[in-house]
Design an enzyme around this catalytic site. Structure first.
Site, PDB file in Angstrom:
ATOM      1  N   GLU A 106     -12.177   2.059   3.403  1.00  0.00           N
ATOM      2  CA  GLU A 106     -11.139   2.497   4.334  1.00  0.00           C
ATOM      3  C   GLU A 106     -11.314   3.984   4.652  1.00  0.00           C
ATOM      4  O   GLU A 106     -10.519   4.835   4.258  1.00  0.00           O
ATOM      5  CB  GLU A 106      -9.759   2.225   3.709  1.00  0.00           C
ATOM      6  CG  GLU A 106      -8.575   2.603   4.564  1.00  0.00           C
ATOM      7  CD  GLU A 106      -8.222   1.604   5.630  1.00  0.00           C
ATOM      8  OE1 GLU A 106      -9.085   0.777   5.987  1.00  0.00           O
ATOM      9  OE2 GLU A 106      -7.079   1.646   6.108  1.00  0.00           O
TER      10      GLU A 106
ATOM     11  N   GLU B  47       0.827  -1.210   0.000  1.00  0.00           N
ATOM     12  CA  GLU B  47       0.000   0.000   0.000  1.00  0.00           C
ATOM     13  C   GLU B  47       0.860   1.257   0.000  1.00  0.00           C
ATOM     14  O   GLU B  47       1.448   1.621   1.021  1.00  0.00           O
ATOM     15  CB  GLU B  47      -0.935   0.025   1.201  1.00  0.00           C
ATOM     16  CG  GLU B  47      -1.861   1.223   1.175  1.00  0.00           C
ATOM     17  CD  GLU B  47      -2.903   1.227   2.273  1.00  0.00           C
ATOM     18  OE1 GLU B  47      -3.862   1.998   2.143  1.00  0.00           O
ATOM     19  OE2 GLU B  47      -2.758   0.456   3.234  1.00  0.00           O
TER      20      GLU B  47
END
Length: 306
Positions: free
Chosen positions: A281, A186
């Site tokens: 998220e 990420e």
């Protein structure tokens, strides 16, 4: 305080409350025909997102998510849960026909200078936590786990740092491949010290690691903040992207609350045939039960692209 000033402030406060209530109320209720209907894409809420409607128990929240049409969850802190709870979550997801999204692999080195140094202690920690991650993944039937390689080691040339990260990720991938678990790297925007910053950089690293267990987590919120040009960059990196996360900008709340045209992005992903999980998220723009229902309505609107 003078009476006129008191009355003015009271009126303004009342108008502010009414404005918030109207905004939440306008968004809070999905239409009856939509409630419980599965979405066109596989969005994954997280623990706490629906605690006011679903209750504090994660199992009850999962049932509520399912009732609202969601067919996946993600849980960054899954590895910190007791094994018995992991098994309960895995069993419930299986019973409801839901998928497990990402959890985070972290030996305590994600938010400091670590893998970029090339030091053996960090490589050993990473291999050990990857081994433990297999146990968690098996209990909840997870296919993906988030990996953050830590911070830059600014005393080393960038090429050397990159080689060090690639070497460590190859070691971790060799462990994860045994069970088909995919680490998704990420790139983040939280601070400029993080080694992974862009999807293009992550693409290069994944090509170098050259493993089916090392792919990209394309977090749209972070990529909007770091680079923008969301769809073209996504397309350029497409063959290494295995997981996507959502959050509008500014604010990191649900779609429709910021500047990102999520309906257009979701339509693009659908056209590309994306069948994976899109992790939610982000936080909730409005508090309480009304805010949670407003969030669901925002997803219904953004998912209405066919």
């Amino acid at each position: 305080m003078e009476r006129r000033q008191f009355l003015q402030q009271g009126t303004l406060a009342g108008l502010s409350t009414l404005a918030f209530g109207s905004a939440a109320a306008a968004q809070q209720n999905p239409s009856p025909e939509q409630t419980g209907k599965t979405f066109n894409l596989n969005y994954a809420p997280h623990d706490g997102m629906f605690k006011n409607n679903g209750g504090n128990d994660i199992l009850d929240q999962i049932k509520f998510m399912h009732d609202q049409g969601f067919r996946a969850i993600e849980d960054n802190g899954m590895m910190k849960r007791e094994p018995a709870m992991q098994e309960k979550i895995g069993n419930l997801l299986s019973k409801l026909g839901m998928q497990m999204g990402v959890f985070v692999i972290d030996a305590g080195d994600n938010w400091k200078v670590s893998l970029a140094t090339g030091k053996q202690e960090f490589k050993d920690n990473f291999v050990n936590i990857c081994t433990k991650a297999l146990e968690t993944a098996k209990r909840v039937n997870a296919r993906w786990a988030t990996v953050v390689p830590g911070y830059f080691e600014r005393n080393l040339p960038i090429g050397i740092q990159t080689a060090n990260v690639i070497e460590a990720l190859r070691m971790g991938s060799a462990i994860l491949e045994k069970q088909g678990l995919i680490m998704v790297l990420e790139p983040l925007s939280d601070n400029p010290d993080l080694f992974l910053r862009t999807a293009e950089q992550s693409y290069m690293v994944c090509k170098a690691v050259n493993s089916p267990s090392c792919k990209i987590l394309y977090d749209i919120y972070h990529m909007q903040r770091n680079t923008g040009n969301l769809i073209p960059v996504m397309d350029m990196c497409w063959d290494e992207i295995a997981y996507i996360q959502i959050g509008d900008n500014p604010g990191r709340k649900e779609p429709t609350t910021g500047e990102i045209n999520y309906k257009n992005i979701f339509k693009h992903l659908h056209k590309k045939g994306f069948k994976g999980v899109l992790g939610m998220e982000h936080g909730n723009a409005f508090p309480g039960k009304e805010g949670e229902m407003a969030l669901i309505k925002a997803y219904r609107e953004s998912d209405d692209f066919l």
